[in-house]
Write an enzyme that holds these catalytic residues in place. Sequence first.
Site, short mmCIF file in Angstrom:
data_model
loop_
_atom_site.label_atom_id
_atom_site.label_comp_id
_atom_site.label_asym_id
_atom_site.label_seq_id
_atom_site.Cartn_x
_atom_site.Cartn_y
_atom_site.Cartn_z
N LYS A 49 -51.79 9.68 65.58
CA LYS A 49 -51.11 9.96 66.84
C LYS A 49 -49.60 9.65 66.76
O LYS A 49 -48.78 10.48 67.14
CB LYS A 49 -51.79 9.08 67.90
N ARG A 92 -53.55 4.24 78.77
CA ARG A 92 -54.74 3.87 78.00
C ARG A 92 -55.85 3.33 78.88
O ARG A 92 -56.93 3.02 78.38
CB ARG A 92 -54.38 2.82 76.96
N ARG A 120 -53.29 1.44 55.80
CA ARG A 120 -51.99 1.19 56.41
C ARG A 120 -51.72 -0.32 56.47
O ARG A 120 -50.59 -0.77 56.29
CB ARG A 120 -51.96 1.78 57.82
N ARG A 153 -49.25 -4.77 58.74
CA ARG A 153 -49.26 -4.98 60.18
C ARG A 153 -50.25 -6.07 60.56
O ARG A 153 -51.41 -6.03 60.16
CB ARG A 153 -49.61 -3.68 60.90
N ARG A 166 -60.18 -2.81 68.10
CA ARG A 166 -59.34 -1.76 68.71
C ARG A 166 -60.11 -0.47 68.94
O ARG A 166 -59.92 0.21 69.93
CB ARG A 166 -58.10 -1.51 67.85
P1 AMP Z 1 -50.26 1.45 69.16
O1 AMP Z 1 -49.13 1.37 68.20
O2 AMP Z 1 -50.10 2.56 70.16
O3 AMP Z 1 -51.61 1.48 68.50
O4 AMP Z 1 -50.21 0.09 70.02
C1 AMP Z 1 -50.29 -1.16 69.40
C2 AMP Z 1 -50.79 -2.22 70.38
O5 AMP Z 1 -49.90 -2.34 71.49
C3 AMP Z 1 -52.13 -1.90 71.02
O6 AMP Z 1 -53.22 -2.27 70.20
C4 AMP Z 1 -52.07 -2.74 72.30
O7 AMP Z 1 -52.27 -4.12 72.03
C5 AMP Z 1 -50.62 -2.57 72.69
N1 AMP Z 1 -50.47 -1.38 73.56
C6 AMP Z 1 -49.86 -0.19 73.26
N2 AMP Z 1 -49.92 0.66 74.28
C7 AMP Z 1 -50.60 0.03 75.27
C8 AMP Z 1 -51.03 0.40 76.58
N3 AMP Z 1 -50.76 1.62 77.07
N4 AMP Z 1 -51.71 -0.52 77.30
C9 AMP Z 1 -51.97 -1.74 76.81
N5 AMP Z 1 -51.63 -2.14 75.59
C10 AMP Z 1 -50.95 -1.28 74.81
#
Ligand code: AMP
Length: 187
Positions: free
Chosen positions: A13, A88, A127, A133, A144
Amino acid sequence: MRIVLMGPPGAGKGTQAVKVAEKLQVPHISTGEIFRANLAAGTPLGMEAKRYMEAGEYVPDEVTNSMVADRLAEADAAGCFILDGYPRTLAQVGELDAILAGLGTALDKVVEITANTDEVVARLLNRALEQGRADDTEEVIRRRMDVDAEQTEPLVRVYSERGLLLIVDGMGAMDEVTQRLLAALEA
Ligand code: AMP
C-alpha cells in the site's frame, strides 16, 4: 481526486501510494509515516504513538483524527490527496466524513489493494530484516494482521455500499500493480 488507499499490512500500500501520488501529482498523506517521523523526532505525538506502534496496535482515534484533520487543512491537500493508512476504524470513517464536510468536500474513490496472507507475512518479515523496523517482529506482524482483520476490513463494506470502492489485485510485480491501480482510477 481525493483517494483513500486501503489494504492489509504488507500489501504494498505505502509503496503504491507514493507511485500513484507522483503520477497523479497529488500529496501522499500516510498516517504511519507521520507517526514514524514524529517518533524519530521525539515529539510528544511520537512518544504517545510509540507503544501502540511497537505492539502492532492502533494509535487511539483521538490522537490520529486530530493529526489527520490538521494535515488535511493544509493548503496542498485542498482538492486532492491520497490518504494511505487512514481511515482504519469505523470511527475514523465518520471523522474523515466530518473533516471533509467541514472543508466542503468528500471522497471520490476508495481503493482496496488485496493480497495473499502468507505472502504478505513473508514480505513483512523480509522488510523487517532489510529496514529493521521496530514494529516488524513476527509476533507484532501477526497482531497487525489480526487488528486489520477485526477493525479495518469492515470499512471495505461501508465504502462498497457507498459505491466508492475499487478492488485492485496487489500481487505481482510492483510496476504491474501500479499500472492496475492507475487504470482502475482512470476508468
Ligand atoms: P502503517 O505504516 O500505515 O502500517 O502504520 C504504522 C503504524 O502506525 C500502525 O501499525 C499503527 O500503529 C499506526 N497507525 C497508522 N495509521 C493509523 C490509523 N489510521 N489509526 C491508528 N493507528 C494508525
